[in-house]
Write a protein that holds these residues in place. Structure first.
Motif, mmCIF file in Angstrom:
data_model
loop_
_atom_site.group_PDB
_atom_site.id
_atom_site.type_symbol
_atom_site.label_atom_id
_atom_site.label_comp_id
_atom_site.label_asym_id
_atom_site.label_seq_id
_atom_site.Cartn_x
_atom_site.Cartn_y
_atom_site.Cartn_z
ATOM 1 N N SER A 181 107.563 70.268 11.504
ATOM 2 C CA SER A 181 108.252 70.856 10.438
ATOM 3 C C SER A 181 110.093 70.780 10.498
ATOM 4 C CB SER A 181 107.986 72.659 9.637
ATOM 5 O OG SER A 181 107.199 71.952 9.109
ATOM 6 N N GLU A 182 110.714 70.639 11.936
ATOM 7 C CA GLU A 182 111.764 70.829 12.574
ATOM 8 C C GLU A 182 111.887 69.523 12.312
ATOM 9 O OE1 GLU A 182 113.673 73.713 12.786
ATOM 10 O OE2 GLU A 182 112.428 74.902 12.251
ATOM 11 N N GLU A 192 102.407 75.735 16.231
ATOM 12 C CA GLU A 192 103.452 75.590 17.037
ATOM 13 C C GLU A 192 104.171 74.182 16.704
ATOM 14 O OE1 GLU A 192 106.588 74.854 19.226
ATOM 15 O OE2 GLU A 192 106.145 77.060 18.566
ATOM 16 N N ARG A 239 105.279 74.019 12.964
ATOM 17 C CA ARG A 239 106.469 74.196 13.132
ATOM 18 C C ARG A 239 107.707 72.929 13.861
ATOM 19 N NH1 ARG A 239 110.725 75.100 16.139
ATOM 20 N NH2 ARG A 239 109.129 75.218 17.365
#
Length: 83
Positions: A25-26, A19, A22
């Motif tokens: 990355s966002e 998580e 992620r």
């Protein structure tokens, strides 16, 4: 047997590594390909210098006292206040 298992609790753990990857990355995707961290820091330095420019003598004394007390960051690198 530990205390938790003695009263019928089952240990519960979550691995947030995926998580967090992620999320990072966002964040990078949201910043976009034109994001320049060096330019951002340069702009922050310019804004900081402008914020405390043009102080009169009393304001300068107050500013110097706040810097000495660690309430405001000084002129050096890493301007986070010490307290």
């Amino acid at each position: 047997m530990n205390q938790d298992n003695a009263i019928g609790l089952t240990p519960f753990t979550i691995d947030l590594t995926v998580e967090e990857t992620r999320r990072r990355s966002e964040v990078m995707a949201a910043l976009g390909p034109d994001w320049d961290p060096v330019e951002v820091l340069r702009g922050e330095d310019e804004a900081y210098a402008l914020l405390y420019s043009g102080l009169d003598a009393e304001q300068q004394r107050t500013y110097d006292l706040l810097v000495a007390a660690g309430v405001l960051p000084g002129e050096g690198p890493g301007r986070a206040a010490s307290h």
